[in-house]
Structures are given as structure tokens and as C-alpha cells.
Design a protein around this motif. Structure first.
Motif, mmCIF file in Angstrom:
data_model
loop_
_atom_site.group_PDB
_atom_site.id
_atom_site.type_symbol
_atom_site.label_atom_id
_atom_site.label_comp_id
_atom_site.label_asym_id
_atom_site.label_seq_id
_atom_site.Cartn_x
_atom_site.Cartn_y
_atom_site.Cartn_z
ATOM 1 N N ASP A 152 0.837 -1.206 0.000
ATOM 2 C CA ASP A 152 0.000 0.000 0.000
ATOM 3 C C ASP A 152 0.870 1.254 0.000
ATOM 4 O OD1 ASP A 152 -2.172 -1.680 0.077
ATOM 5 O OD2 ASP A 152 -2.776 -1.166 2.125
ATOM 6 N N THR A 165 -9.796 2.832 -4.959
ATOM 7 C CA THR A 165 -9.566 1.497 -4.425
ATOM 8 C C THR A 165 -10.755 0.997 -3.615
ATOM 9 O OG1 THR A 165 -8.027 0.174 -3.086
ATOM 10 C CG2 THR A 165 -8.444 2.423 -2.338
ATOM 11 N N ASP A 220 -9.773 -1.018 -1.090
ATOM 12 C CA ASP A 220 -8.971 -1.341 0.086
ATOM 13 C C ASP A 220 -9.256 -0.350 1.216
ATOM 14 O OD1 ASP A 220 -6.967 -1.745 1.998
ATOM 15 O OD2 ASP A 220 -5.410 -2.096 0.509
#
Length: 136
Positions: free
Chosen positions: A37, A53, A55
């Protein structure tokens, strides 16, 4: 706007964003699929690209200070992250970008709304809930 799509956004997302006139690069086509990341967000910073994203790790403004980047957009979808929900959230993102800038901000993009977090971590509504303003 210059955007970088994390590997979890997909080809249809890239196509929709490019069709809306954005400069789209993907982590996958740049060989960043296995990147950490920290590496991914640093590449975005250097390239002047907003990261898109799924995430949730990027949703922490204390860890990834929004002011350091050209924007971070974390897509939060209900349940199984359905393609329909992602399409709806991308449509809202594209719509809101026409009148707002994500640069220096963290946007939490949901199918019905966008929550915005600024440098100090305070939330604000970047886009009203769906129904009060329709994308298009």
C-alpha cells in the motif's frame, strides 16, 4: 483528472472513467499488483494521480494524510461488492467530480453518497444522498 485504479476496481471501471474524460492508469498495467500500500500511494503521489480502491486500509486519514496526495477515493460497497453497486458508485464519483475536487481529500464513495474527509480528519458530505441530486 489523473486517476490510478487499484487492481480491485477492474477493467469496466477503467473504461467508464476514461469514457468520462479522465486520464486513467491501473496498478495492474504498471506492474503494481503485488506492491505494498505504501508503494502504491507513493507512486500515485509522484504521478499526481488520485487513487481509487476498494482497500479500506486507505480510508485512515491519520495513516494516509489526504493533503499529501492528489486524492484518495475508497469505494465501500454493501455485502459482496457487487458489480452493480460498483457501477453505481463509479457513476456517482464521475458525477461529483464534475463540480468538486478530490485533490487533497479522502472520499468514501458508496453507491448512494460520498463522504469527504479533509486534512484534519473531519467528515463532510461531498455529495448529497442519492435522490436529492441524480447523476447524469
Amino acid at each position: 483528472m489523473k486517476l490510478k485504479l487499484d487492481e480491485n476496481i477492474g477493467r469496466r471501471g477503467a473504461q467508464a472513467l476514461a469514457a468520462a474524460g479522465h486520464d486513467v492508469a491501473t496498478a495492474r498495467e504498471q506492474g503494481l499488483s503485488a506492491a505494498s500500500d505504501v508503494t502504491l500511494i507513493e507512486v500515485c503521489r509522484v504521478e499526481g494521480r488520485c487513487l481509487l480502491t476498494l482497500d479500506k486500509g486507505f480510508a485512515n486519514p491519520m495513516h494516509y494524510a489526504p493533503a499529501r496526495y492528489s486524492g484518495i477515493a475508497v469505494f465501500r460497497l454493501a455485502g459482496q461488492n457487487s458489480a452493480g453497486d460498483l457501477t453505481k458508485a463509479l457513476s456517482l464519483f464521475i458525477h461529483v467530480l464534475r463540480s468538486s475536487s478530490v485533490a487533497g481529500r479522502l472520499w468514501i464513495v458508496e453507491p448512494e453518497r460520498i463522504r469527504e474527509y479533509t486534512e484534519d480528519g473531519s467528515p463532510a458530505e461531498a455529495a448529497p444522498p442519492a435522490g436529492s441530486r441524480s447523476p447524469g
